[in-house]
Motif scaffolding. Structure first.
Motif, mmCIF file in Angstrom:
data_model
loop_
_atom_site.group_PDB
_atom_site.id
_atom_site.type_symbol
_atom_site.label_atom_id
_atom_site.label_comp_id
_atom_site.label_asym_id
_atom_site.label_seq_id
_atom_site.Cartn_x
_atom_site.Cartn_y
_atom_site.Cartn_z
ATOM 1 N N GLU A 93 0.783 -1.186 -0.132
ATOM 2 C CA GLU A 93 0.113 0.097 0.048
ATOM 3 C C GLU A 93 0.756 1.381 -0.107
ATOM 4 N N HIS A 94 1.886 1.191 0.741
ATOM 5 C CA HIS A 94 2.843 2.300 0.824
ATOM 6 C C HIS A 94 3.447 2.487 -0.609
ATOM 7 N N ALA A 95 4.019 1.505 -1.387
ATOM 8 C CA ALA A 95 4.454 1.342 -2.478
ATOM 9 C C ALA A 95 3.520 2.040 -3.631
ATOM 10 N N ARG A 96 2.605 1.638 -3.601
ATOM 11 C CA ARG A 96 1.401 2.011 -4.544
ATOM 12 C C ARG A 96 1.196 3.594 -4.330
ATOM 13 N N ALA A 97 1.024 4.130 -3.022
ATOM 14 C CA ALA A 97 0.769 5.495 -2.892
ATOM 15 C C ALA A 97 1.830 6.288 -3.411
ATOM 16 N N LEU A 98 3.108 6.018 -3.263
ATOM 17 C CA LEU A 98 4.402 6.711 -3.917
ATOM 18 C C LEU A 98 4.186 6.716 -5.256
ATOM 19 N N LEU A 135 4.666 1.490 9.560
ATOM 20 C CA LEU A 135 5.351 1.436 10.608
ATOM 21 C C LEU A 135 5.654 -0.055 11.215
ATOM 22 N N GLU A 136 4.512 -0.795 11.350
ATOM 23 C CA GLU A 136 4.322 -2.020 11.775
ATOM 24 C C GLU A 136 5.420 -2.929 11.154
ATOM 25 N N ARG A 137 5.366 -2.628 9.708
ATOM 26 C CA ARG A 137 6.475 -3.524 8.983
ATOM 27 C C ARG A 137 7.836 -3.373 9.509
ATOM 28 N N LEU A 138 8.037 -2.172 9.461
ATOM 29 C CA LEU A 138 9.500 -1.634 9.801
ATOM 30 C C LEU A 138 9.763 -2.308 11.375
ATOM 31 N N LEU A 139 9.063 -2.482 12.104
ATOM 32 C CA LEU A 139 9.207 -3.254 13.222
ATOM 33 C C LEU A 139 9.278 -4.521 13.091
ATOM 34 N N GLU A 140 8.606 -5.172 12.349
ATOM 35 C CA GLU A 140 8.728 -6.604 12.199
ATOM 36 C C GLU A 140 10.125 -7.264 11.432
ATOM 37 N N VAL A 141 10.233 -6.269 10.446
ATOM 38 C CA VAL A 141 11.662 -6.503 9.764
ATOM 39 C C VAL A 141 12.759 -6.035 10.669
ATOM 40 N N GLY A 142 12.767 -5.050 11.281
ATOM 41 C CA GLY A 142 13.731 -4.641 12.382
ATOM 42 C C GLY A 142 14.227 -5.439 13.459
ATOM 43 N N ARG A 143 13.117 -6.569 13.518
ATOM 44 C CA ARG A 143 13.363 -7.386 14.876
ATOM 45 C C ARG A 143 13.969 -8.842 14.248
ATOM 46 N N GLY A 177 -2.056 7.927 3.791
ATOM 47 C CA GLY A 177 -3.218 7.779 4.806
ATOM 48 C C GLY A 177 -2.914 7.144 6.092
ATOM 49 N N THR A 178 -3.638 7.506 7.320
ATOM 50 C CA THR A 178 -3.124 7.092 8.607
ATOM 51 C C THR A 178 -2.812 5.593 8.779
ATOM 52 N N MET A 179 -4.055 5.051 8.095
ATOM 53 C CA MET A 179 -3.827 3.344 8.160
ATOM 54 C C MET A 179 -2.902 2.736 7.544
ATOM 55 N N VAL A 180 -2.545 3.220 6.468
ATOM 56 C CA VAL A 180 -1.347 2.752 5.401
ATOM 57 C C VAL A 180 -0.171 2.922 6.153
ATOM 58 N N TRP A 181 0.090 4.079 6.737
ATOM 59 C CA TRP A 181 1.346 4.665 7.313
ATOM 60 C C TRP A 181 1.530 3.812 8.556
ATOM 61 N N ARG A 182 0.406 3.510 9.269
ATOM 62 C CA ARG A 182 0.579 2.691 10.627
ATOM 63 C C ARG A 182 1.115 1.431 10.019
#
Length: 291
Positions: free
Chosen positions: A137-142, A200-208, A192-197
């Motif tokens: 969703e983030h990639a598509r929005a960009l 951020l969750e994806r970054l946390l998943e990968v970062g762990r 939008g807020t939900m895509v953004w959230r």
């Protein structure tokens, strides 16, 4: 036109987004021309007209001609249905193994191939979240925000290509991945807020993940060597490496050891100035908690 009394609506280009072949992609053109020719020969061998075949597979006749002419990249579902209609015993469906290798733009394929071979990948990204870390969703929005705008087909193709590169996270043995990103893109509510959230969750998943190091460069830090733009470093099993930086060597990929040492020095300095991994994840968690 009807079957059992019900109207049949064939999928056209508008209904079934497909991907046009890049005429400059010689390998892709050759593969798709071969697949298209085999489809046409098999259709003609069973005495089926293109119009009848189109009805049987549920696609418009224009799409059938484009696929057979090597002008359109068929989807896996199309080949599976064609195999069934032509009683090809899996031979047509098997063409997907060749098609899927060329379904993305040439430059993206080359990048994905390099990332797929690398044992270590280091990236500093200043203006956005790196493609390997983006949600669909983030990639598509960009991509939808680009000017001049891409066509819907092009957007879907580029999103799919970007997601395909993320198979790097599934490799075994896993490569060592290092990401440094600026604070500002993390605060930009792309999509939008939900895509953004979700991003951020994806970054946390990968970062762990054990093989991933993710760091955030705070906005209130001093100047650093990444102010000129993005830096990428890839290291391969044979000891060779490849690098690129927006602010060095005219942005060209470089493999010369002396030039690579310059990029490694800059990247090392950036990592040293960024927040440590644990603090970086806590920073992202706080952003997520504040939304």
């Amino acid at each position: 036109m009807s079957v059992d009394g019900e109207a049949v609506r064939l999928r056209t280009e508008a209904d079934e987004p497909g991907w046009e072949v890049d005429p400059d992609d010689e390998w892709g053109v050759a593969v798709l021309a071969t697949v298209g020719r085999q489809l046409r020969l098999r259709r003609e061998a069973v005495g089926m007209r293109a119009a009848d075949f189109a009805v049987a597979v549920g696609y418009g006749e224009d799409l059938v001609y484009k696929v057979e002419g090597g002008k359109r990249i068929p989807r896996q579902e199309y080949l599976d249905k064609a195999d069934e209609v032509l009683s090809a015993g899996g031979l047509v469906a098997a063409a997907w193994e060749d098609v899927k290798k060329v379904r993305y733009p040439k430059k993206v394929r080359e990048l994905g191939k390099l990332e797929g071979k690398a044992v270590e990948i280091g990236v500093y990204e200043c203006n956005s979240i790196h493609g390997l870390l983006q949600t669909p969703e983030h990639a598509r929005a960009l991509m939808e925000a680009a000017q001049p705008p891409y066509s819907p087909d092009d957007v879907e193709r580029m999103v799919a290509a970007r997601l395909a590169r993320q198979s790097v996270f599934e490799r075994d043995p896993a490569p060592s991945l290092h990401f440094v990103m600026e604070e500002a893109p993390l605060r930009r509510e792309v999509g939008g807020t939900m895509v953004w959230r979700r991003q951020l969750e994806r970054l946390l998943e990968v970062g762990r993940l054990n093989n991933v190091t993710l760091q955030v460069m705070p906005t209130n830090t001093d100047a650093h060597p990444g102010v000129d733009g993005k830096i990428e470093l890839l290291k391969f099993p044979d000891g060779t490496a490849l690098g690129r930086s927006d602010g060095a060597f005219s942005g060209r990929p470089i493999a010369d050891p002396k030039q690579l040492r310059i990029l490694e020095l800059r990247y090392g300095t950036i990592r040293a100035q960024a927040l440590p991994p644990r603090e970086s994840l806590a920073f992202i968690e706080k952003l997520l908690g504040d939304t």
